[in-house]
Design a protein around this motif. Structure first.
Motif, PDB file in Angstrom:
ATOM      1  N   GLY A   1      -2.480  11.327  -5.024  1.00 48.55           N
ATOM      2  CA  GLY A   1      -2.725  12.673  -4.543  1.00 48.55           C
ATOM      3  C   GLY A   1      -2.581  12.902  -3.056  1.00 48.55           C
ATOM      4  N   ALA A   2      -2.133  11.899  -2.302  1.00 45.11           N
ATOM      5  CA  ALA A   2      -2.011  12.040  -0.850  1.00 45.11           C
ATOM      6  C   ALA A   2      -0.559  12.242  -0.456  1.00 45.11           C
ATOM      7  N   HIS A   3      -0.294  13.258   0.356  1.00 42.95           N
ATOM      8  CA  HIS A   3       1.024  13.454   0.969  1.00 42.95           C
ATOM      9  C   HIS A   3       0.934  12.880   2.379  1.00 42.95           C
ATOM     10  N   ARG A   4       1.032  11.589   2.450  1.00 38.67           N
ATOM     11  CA  ARG A   4       0.690  10.916   3.701  1.00 38.67           C
ATOM     12  C   ARG A   4       1.516   9.642   3.854  1.00 38.67           C
ATOM     13  N   HIS A   5       2.000   9.387   5.067  1.00 40.09           N
ATOM     14  CA  HIS A   5       2.759   8.187   5.377  1.00 40.09           C
ATOM     15  C   HIS A   5       1.920   7.303   6.291  1.00 40.09           C
ATOM     16  N   GLY A   6       1.458   6.163   5.760  1.00 38.51           N
ATOM     17  CA  GLY A   6       0.613   5.253   6.515  1.00 38.51           C
ATOM     18  C   GLY A   6      -0.849   5.494   6.198  1.00 38.51           C
ATOM     19  N   LEU A   7      -1.516   4.505   5.621  1.00 34.67           N
ATOM     20  CA  LEU A   7      -2.864   4.719   5.098  1.00 34.67           C
ATOM     21  C   LEU A   7      -3.924   3.815   5.721  1.00 34.67           C
ATOM     22  N   TYR A   8      -3.692   2.526   5.722  1.00 35.80           N
ATOM     23  CA  TYR A   8      -4.749   1.583   6.060  1.00 35.80           C
ATOM     24  C   TYR A   8      -5.277   1.812   7.474  1.00 35.80           C
ATOM     25  N   GLY A   9      -6.601   1.938   7.573  1.00 33.67           N
ATOM     26  CA  GLY A   9      -7.248   2.026   8.862  1.00 33.67           C
ATOM     27  C   GLY A   9      -7.078   3.346   9.568  1.00 33.67           C
ATOM     28  N   GLU A  10      -6.321   4.280   8.971  1.00 29.77           N
ATOM     29  CA  GLU A  10      -5.999   5.537   9.642  1.00 29.77           C
ATOM     30  C   GLU A  10      -6.377   6.755   8.820  1.00 29.77           C
ATOM     31  N   TYR A  11      -6.300   6.630   7.512  1.00 30.67           N
ATOM     32  CA  TYR A  11      -6.475   7.800   6.662  1.00 30.67           C
ATOM     33  C   TYR A  11      -7.922   8.035   6.275  1.00 30.67           C
ATOM     34  N   GLY A  12      -8.740   7.008   6.398  1.00 29.67           N
ATOM     35  CA  GLY A  12     -10.158   7.148   6.081  1.00 29.67           C
ATOM     36  C   GLY A  12     -10.480   7.032   4.614  1.00 29.67           C
ATOM     37  N   ASN A  13      -9.585   6.405   3.815  1.00 27.23           N
ATOM     38  CA  ASN A  13      -9.879   6.210   2.397  1.00 27.23           C
ATOM     39  C   ASN A  13     -10.556   4.854   2.220  1.00 27.23           C
TER      40      ASN A  13
ATOM     41  N   VAL B   1       0.862  -1.189   0.000  1.00 23.84           N
ATOM     42  CA  VAL B   1       0.000   0.000   0.000  1.00 23.84           C
ATOM     43  C   VAL B   1       0.893   1.232   0.000  1.00 23.84           C
ATOM     44  N   ALA B   2       0.615   2.203  -0.898  1.00 24.46           N
ATOM     45  CA  ALA B   2       1.496   3.358  -1.020  1.00 24.46           C
ATOM     46  C   ALA B   2       0.733   4.585  -1.473  1.00 24.46           C
ATOM     47  N   ALA B   3       1.140   5.751  -0.980  1.00 26.66           N
ATOM     48  CA  ALA B   3       0.610   7.037  -1.436  1.00 26.66           C
ATOM     49  C   ALA B   3       1.615   7.678  -2.377  1.00 26.66           C
ATOM     50  N   THR B   4       1.132   8.290  -3.439  1.00 28.65           N
ATOM     51  CA  THR B   4       2.044   8.859  -4.433  1.00 28.65           C
ATOM     52  C   THR B   4       2.879  10.003  -3.869  1.00 28.65           C
ATOM     53  N   GLY B   5       2.372  10.688  -2.844  1.00 28.07           N
ATOM     54  CA  GLY B   5       3.115  11.817  -2.291  1.00 28.07           C
ATOM     55  C   GLY B   5       3.723  11.551  -0.935  1.00 28.07           C
ATOM     56  N   ASP B   6       3.897  10.298  -0.571  1.00 29.14           N
ATOM     57  CA  ASP B   6       4.462   9.952   0.734  1.00 29.14           C
ATOM     58  C   ASP B   6       5.857  10.570   0.879  1.00 29.14           C
ATOM     59  N   PRO B   7       6.073  11.453   1.884  1.00 26.30           N
ATOM     60  CA  PRO B   7       7.391  12.066   2.027  1.00 26.30           C
ATOM     61  C   PRO B   7       8.368  11.269   2.880  1.00 26.30           C
ATOM     62  N   ARG B   8       7.957  10.159   3.420  1.00 28.65           N
ATOM     63  CA  ARG B   8       8.841   9.322   4.241  1.00 28.65           C
ATOM     64  C   ARG B   8       9.334   8.123   3.428  1.00 28.65           C
ATOM     65  N   ALA B   9       8.437   7.184   3.170  1.00 24.08           N
ATOM     66  CA  ALA B   9       8.746   6.063   2.280  1.00 24.08           C
ATOM     67  C   ALA B   9       8.203   6.460   0.919  1.00 24.08           C
ATOM     68  N   THR B  10       9.062   6.883   0.032  1.00 22.94           N
ATOM     69  CA  THR B  10       8.590   7.472  -1.223  1.00 22.94           C
ATOM     70  C   THR B  10       7.880   6.436  -2.081  1.00 22.94           C
ATOM     71  N   TYR B  11       7.031   6.932  -2.969  1.00 16.05           N
ATOM     72  CA  TYR B  11       6.317   6.051  -3.886  1.00 16.05           C
ATOM     73  C   TYR B  11       7.315   5.287  -4.762  1.00 16.05           C
ATOM     74  N   ARG B  12       8.420   5.926  -5.092  1.00 15.12           N
ATOM     75  CA  ARG B  12       9.467   5.239  -5.859  1.00 15.12           C
ATOM     76  C   ARG B  12       9.967   4.014  -5.095  1.00 15.12           C
ATOM     77  N   SER B  13      10.137   4.163  -3.796  1.00 13.25           N
ATOM     78  CA  SER B  13      10.631   3.050  -2.988  1.00 13.25           C
ATOM     79  C   SER B  13       9.604   1.925  -2.917  1.00 13.25           C
ATOM     80  N   SER B  14       8.330   2.276  -2.763  1.00 12.98           N
ATOM     81  CA  SER B  14       7.286   1.244  -2.719  1.00 12.98           C
ATOM     82  C   SER B  14       7.211   0.479  -4.041  1.00 12.98           C
ATOM     83  N   ARG B  15       7.337   1.209  -5.147  1.00  9.95           N
ATOM     84  CA  ARG B  15       7.331   0.541  -6.453  1.00  9.95           C
ATOM     85  C   ARG B  15       8.551  -0.357  -6.625  1.00  9.95           C
ATOM     86  N   ALA B  16       9.683   0.064  -6.074  1.00  8.00           N
ATOM     87  CA  ALA B  16      10.886  -0.765  -6.162  1.00  8.00           C
ATOM     88  C   ALA B  16      10.708  -2.073  -5.402  1.00  8.00           C
ATOM     89  N   LEU B  17      10.081  -2.012  -4.229  1.00 13.14           N
ATOM     90  CA  LEU B  17       9.804  -3.245  -3.488  1.00 13.14           C
ATOM     91  C   LEU B  17       8.835  -4.120  -4.265  1.00 13.14           C
TER      92      LEU B  17
END
Length: 535
Positions: A495-507, A465-481
């Protein structure tokens, strides 16, 4: 990491605050202890004899589940008790190469499945950091899992030397080592002295155990927990650093993991003592997005009427803190922040683009802007807590544990001049974040890791799970994994500048994809893309 649960708020803070902790080798008295016993047949069967000579007794432990409460003031324990969570201590070897030697304890919590007829198994949690506890997380995760939650035993644990798990204390005088190099050479030299002092303090107080604080040993502890629970396979949910830990587990213990969710995922090569190095563009975009939000609310915060004006205010604050520390608040709650500390507040604030966190950052910068202009300031109770945690040693256990784990996993360059040259090369292009992401840290003065880091050489069918604008674990890093694990599937939130999504971000889209996977065990046929709701 909409509002962060208490567990993930602490994990988010730990991602910036490298914390330390004092070693207590004895089990925590108020928590039930797991007893090694030859009678725990199911766990023994799942442990097998491939663990190595002398390890079977750890896998055969029978956990004694009891109250999580450690005294009348233990709010976390009381909250867990109200939710029906029970706790136990699991004994593990300090050194897995010497299983008959010294032992430590790992604190584990369990919220048992209530739909036992359709029970799937156990799911183990890690909130990131490294150094983030997860003992308190099962109730929040059960809520996030919706219909799938009652079908799992939800297992929280504090990794070795974190929280209630034989905690480490290096007696650090500050609550973070993630600081900037400042605006000039003098500030950098102060950083070199500070970071060396932190490393020396940890070594002086905890030298016997530091070589065994590592992700690989935490993964080994996880497998002991699996065996103790009597599970042939265990599911896993990890956030941030927890995605690296989960990846390491899949490589070290193939065939022993079931459903695996990696949220805010890091590629193994991007996990190192300078975790934010290379993420400057993502942090700048996140700051710019926040500045546009703040500009639309200039009447509330007074930071500027345009994105550019807000960013100019941020620049003035940093420059002023470089001329001399900014004094914020009044005695007895007054603090002084210089050009090595202000950027840390910014990086902490922009890892979450929810309205609540954006408001928090705007309020903090309004205070700093008044201080930079030489005006008196008042601190909210919340900002006081943040500054006390960052600038004093009142809560320095988690940051030191984080440093110990990172430094025990991968080596860092040793020569301070190498850091200075890197900072100077990137200062012009990234004047605000380059001096932080490229700065020296305690790992430059740490002993070399005992083991080589884990490399990915086996596939693992995980949901990333990854956000395109994550400033901690970048989307590039998630795609590499994702590329390293061909059987994995990627859920992207655009469109989210957010680190950590599931169960917390409300999407609902992200949560739905994860819960569908946890309920069925089937990954989506193709990668999925979700879209952030408009602000």
């Amino acid at each position: 990491m909409t509002t962060l649960s208490p567990a993930l708020r602490r994990a988010s803070a730990a991602g910036l605050a490298l914390a330390a902790a004092c070693l207590t080798a004895s089990p925590t008295p108020a928590t039930a202890t797991a007893r090694p016993t030859a009678g725990h047949e199911r766990a023994a069967a799942t442990a097998g004899h491939a663990q190595g000579a002398g390890l079977d007794r750890y896998y055969r432990q029978r956990p004694v589940w009891g109250s999580c409460v450690q005294g009348p003031g233990d709010r976390t324990g009381h909250d867990l008790a109200k939710a029906g969570v029970r706790c136990a201590d699991v004994t593990v070897p300090l050194d897995y190469a010497d299983p008959r030697g010294r032992t430590i304890t790992v604190a584990v919590s369990r919220l048992k499945a209530t739909d036992t007829r359709h029970r799937i198994g156990s799911i183990l949690l890690n909130n990131g950091g490294p150094g983030g506890p997860a003992l308190e997380s099962p109730p929040d995760i059960r809520t996030a899992m919706k219909e799938a939650g009652p079908r799992y035993d939800i297992i929280g644990f504090d990794p070795r030397f974190v929280g209630r798990s034989t905690p480490l204390d290096c007696h650090w005088p500050v609550g973070t080592s993630v600081l900037a190099a400042g605006l000039g050479r003098d500030s950098f030299e102060r950083q070199v002295a500070l970071q060396k002092g932190l490393a020396d303090k940890c070594r002086a107080t905890n030298a016997p155990v530091l070589p065994y604080i590592s992700t690989r040993n935490t993964a080994r502890d996880m497998d002991v927990i699996r065996g103790v629970l009597g599970e042939r396979k265990i599911s896993y949910l990890g956030y941030s650093y927890g995605t690296y830990l989960g990846t390491v587990y899949t490589q070290m213990f193939p065939g022993r993991f079931d459903r695996t969710v990696l949220d805010g995922a890091l590629a193994p090569d991007d996990y190192n003592p300078r975790l934010l190095r290379g993420a400057e563009p993502e942090n700048e975009r996140a700051l710019s997005a926040w500045a546009a939000w703040a500009a639309r609310r200039d009447g509330t915060y007074g930071l500027g009427r345009s994105r550019a004006a807000v960013l100019a205010t941020v620049h003035r604050i940093v420059v002023a803190s470089g001329r001399g520390p900014l004094t914020v608040g009044t005695a007895p709650h007054a603090f002084r922040l210089d050009d090595t500390q202000v950027p840390s507040l910014l990086v902490a604030g922009i890892a979450d683009d929810t309205a609540r966190q954006r408001n928090t950052l705007a309020e903090q910068l309004s205070v700093l802007a008044r201080a930079a202009a030489g005006r008196p300031t008042r601190l909210s109770p919340e900002f006081t807590v943040v500054l006390r945690g960052m600038l004093t040693g009142d809560d320095a256990k988690s940051p030191a544990a984080q440093s110990a784990i990172i430094c025990g996993d991968k080596p860092a360059p040793r020569d301070p001049e190498r850091y200075w040259r890197d900072i100077e090369r990137h200062r012009a292009r990234h004047p605000l974040f380059g001096p932080l992401t490229r700065n020296i840290g305690p790992c430059a003065f740490w002993d070399r890791p005992r083991e080589a880091p884990t490399t990915v050489h086996r596939d693992a069918p995980a949901l990333i799970v990854a956000a395109t604008g994550d400033p901690r674990a970048t989307y590039r890093s998630s795609r590499a994994l994702h590329a390293l694990l061909p059987s994995s599937k990627l859920v992207t939130l655009k469109g989210a500048h957010r680190h950590g999504l599931y169960g917390e971000y409300g999407n609902a889209c992200v949560d739905g994809e994860v819960n569908r996977y946890l309920a069925t065990g089937k990954l989506p046929e193709n990668d999925r893309t979700c879209v952030k709701r408009a602000d």
